[in-house]
Design a protein around this motif. Structure first.
Motif, PDB file in Angstrom:
ATOM      1  N   MET A   1       0.979  -1.114  -0.150  1.00 48.60           N
ATOM      2  CA  MET A   1      -0.017  -0.047   0.011  1.00 48.60           C
ATOM      3  C   MET A   1       0.943   1.254  -0.125  1.00 48.60           C
ATOM      4  N   ALA A   2       1.091   1.991  -1.083  1.00 49.96           N
ATOM      5  CA  ALA A   2       1.767   2.947  -1.233  1.00 49.96           C
ATOM      6  C   ALA A   2       1.219   4.166  -0.657  1.00 49.96           C
ATOM      7  N   HIS A   3       0.019   4.666  -0.721  1.00 46.39           N
ATOM      8  CA  HIS A   3      -0.681   5.740  -0.480  1.00 46.39           C
ATOM      9  C   HIS A   3      -1.844   5.404   0.374  1.00 46.39           C
ATOM     10  N   ALA A   4      -2.121   6.239   1.560  1.00 42.99           N
ATOM     11  CA  ALA A   4      -3.261   6.202   1.873  1.00 42.99           C
ATOM     12  C   ALA A   4      -4.469   6.503   1.337  1.00 42.99           C
ATOM     13  N   HIS A   5      -4.150   7.801   0.549  1.00 45.82           N
ATOM     14  CA  HIS A   5      -5.064   8.410  -0.393  1.00 45.82           C
ATOM     15  C   HIS A   5      -4.480   9.386  -1.212  1.00 45.82           C
ATOM     16  N   HIS A   6      -4.952   9.217  -2.543  1.00 48.94           N
ATOM     17  CA  HIS A   6      -4.229   9.918  -3.372  1.00 48.94           C
ATOM     18  C   HIS A   6      -5.148  10.409  -4.650  1.00 48.94           C
ATOM     19  N   ASP A   7      -4.690  11.327  -5.317  1.00 56.45           N
ATOM     20  CA  ASP A   7      -5.390  12.018  -6.451  1.00 56.45           C
ATOM     21  C   ASP A   7      -4.791  11.245  -7.787  1.00 56.45           C
ATOM     22  N   HIS A   8      -5.652  11.349  -8.866  1.00 59.54           N
ATOM     23  CA  HIS A   8      -5.181  10.699 -10.088  1.00 59.54           C
ATOM     24  C   HIS A   8      -5.535  11.871 -11.050  1.00 59.54           C
ATOM     25  N   ARG A 123      -5.317   2.645   2.895  1.00 61.53           N
ATOM     26  CA  ARG A 123      -5.246   2.074   4.279  1.00 61.53           C
ATOM     27  C   ARG A 123      -6.529   1.805   4.567  1.00 61.53           C
ATOM     28  N   LEU A 124      -7.591   2.457   4.482  1.00 57.85           N
ATOM     29  CA  LEU A 124      -9.083   1.906   4.873  1.00 57.85           C
ATOM     30  C   LEU A 124      -9.184   0.619   4.223  1.00 57.85           C
ATOM     31  N   THR A 125      -9.333   0.305   2.966  1.00 58.65           N
ATOM     32  CA  THR A 125      -9.531  -0.774   2.319  1.00 58.65           C
ATOM     33  C   THR A 125      -8.437  -1.983   2.604  1.00 58.65           C
ATOM     34  N   GLY A 126      -7.208  -1.601   3.063  1.00 58.07           N
ATOM     35  CA  GLY A 126      -6.133  -2.575   3.398  1.00 58.07           C
ATOM     36  C   GLY A 126      -6.736  -3.162   4.796  1.00 58.07           C
ATOM     37  N   GLY A 127      -7.252  -2.201   5.470  1.00 55.47           N
ATOM     38  CA  GLY A 127      -7.978  -2.715   6.944  1.00 55.47           C
ATOM     39  C   GLY A 127      -8.773  -3.594   6.753  1.00 55.47           C
ATOM     40  N   VAL A 128      -9.808  -3.240   5.764  1.00 56.33           N
ATOM     41  CA  VAL A 128     -10.920  -4.243   5.631  1.00 56.33           C
ATOM     42  C   VAL A 128     -10.319  -5.668   5.055  1.00 56.33           C
ATOM     43  N   ARG A 129      -9.198  -5.487   4.193  1.00 55.93           N
ATOM     44  CA  ARG A 129      -8.707  -7.012   3.758  1.00 55.93           C
ATOM     45  C   ARG A 129      -7.818  -7.660   4.968  1.00 55.93           C
ATOM     46  N   GLU A 130      -7.447  -6.823   5.739  1.00 56.51           N
ATOM     47  CA  GLU A 130      -6.593  -7.521   6.913  1.00 56.51           C
ATOM     48  C   GLU A 130      -7.794  -8.242   7.830  1.00 56.51           C
ATOM     49  N   ALA A 131      -8.970  -7.345   8.121  1.00 52.84           N
ATOM     50  CA  ALA A 131      -9.824  -8.035   9.019  1.00 52.84           C
ATOM     51  C   ALA A 131     -10.351  -9.090   8.454  1.00 52.84           C
ATOM     52  N   ALA A 132     -10.732  -9.095   7.038  1.00 55.82           N
ATOM     53  CA  ALA A 132     -11.169 -10.473   6.643  1.00 55.82           C
ATOM     54  C   ALA A 132     -10.280 -11.735   6.625  1.00 55.82           C
ATOM     55  N   SER A 133      -9.096 -11.399   6.280  1.00 59.87           N
ATOM     56  CA  SER A 133      -8.000 -12.314   6.233  1.00 59.87           C
ATOM     57  C   SER A 133      -7.790 -13.175   7.761  1.00 59.87           C
ATOM     58  N   ALA A 134      -7.970 -12.025   8.736  1.00 56.82           N
ATOM     59  CA  ALA A 134      -8.018 -12.421  10.195  1.00 56.82           C
ATOM     60  C   ALA A 134      -9.244 -13.226  10.476  1.00 56.82           C
ATOM     61  N   ALA A 135     -10.187 -13.250   9.965  1.00 59.32           N
ATOM     62  CA  ALA A 135     -11.236 -14.020  10.070  1.00 59.32           C
ATOM     63  C   ALA A 135     -11.344 -15.190   9.097  1.00 59.32           C
ATOM     64  N   GLY A 136     -10.272 -15.391   8.504  1.00 58.02           N
ATOM     65  CA  GLY A 136     -10.120 -16.801   7.601  1.00 58.02           C
ATOM     66  C   GLY A 136     -10.898 -16.677   6.397  1.00 58.02           C
ATOM     67  N   PHE A 137     -11.044 -15.288   6.001  1.00 54.21           N
ATOM     68  CA  PHE A 137     -11.718 -15.274   4.859  1.00 54.21           C
ATOM     69  C   PHE A 137     -10.703 -14.483   3.728  1.00 54.21           C
TER      70      PHE A 137
END
Length: 156
Positions: A1-8, A123-137
């Motif tokens: 995760m290079a950036h927590a929030h960025h513009d394009h 950062r936010l979506t990475g946290g969602v991914r981490e929570a899902a992984s921690a739940a075995g998903f």
């Protein structure tokens, strides 16, 4: 995760269509006239559009009836290739303004006017991914939708 929030830089019009075409072709798919028409119609909407909305727009522009089933197949391809994003709660689609950049989706959906804003926050979506992984998903591609009122509707 290079950036927590960025513009394009978000291409529009012909530049966006060219970026979408290049991304699709890099994925090993052809950019057909029908796919170009569907992408053009999708990119022309200011709010999320259903397959029926897109089929109607393409039918009008081409002067022939285009079936929503054909549009659904193309939209599925576009979502898989990162050219479009699906707003799940509305069963509608938006063109991805930066198809060459992969991010999980965060949509802010206005319940009053239907306007939908797409945010990138790894950062936010990475946290969602981490929570899902921690739940075995095993998360494939999180989509987060926040329903509420946009700034314009909130003041009215």
């Amino acid at each position: 995760m290079a950036h927590a929030h960025h513009d394009h830089h978000e291409p529009q019009g012909a530049d966006l269509a060219q970026a979408a075409q290049a991304t699709l072709e890099r994925a090993g798919e052809q950019w057909t006239a029908m796919r170009a028409s569907v992408f053009g119609a999708l990119a022309g909407f200011t709010k999320p559009a259903s397959a029926y909305d897109i089929a109607d727009a393409v039918s009008k522009s081409e002067g022939r009836r285009v079936a929503a089933n054909s549009v659904y197949r193309i939209l599925d391809l576009f979502v898989g290739a990162n050219l479009a994003r699906k707003v799940e709660s509305a069963n509608a689609y938006v063109a991805n303004a930066h198809p060459d950049c992969m991010h999980d989706c965060i949509f802010l959906v206005c319940d009053s006017c239907g306007q939908t804003t797409h945010l990138d926050d790894d950062r936010l979506t990475g946290g969602v991914r981490e929570a899902a992984s921690a739940a075995g998903f095993q998360p494939v591609r999180p989509v987060i939708e926040v329903r509420g009122r946009c700034a314009k509707c909130a003041i009215n």
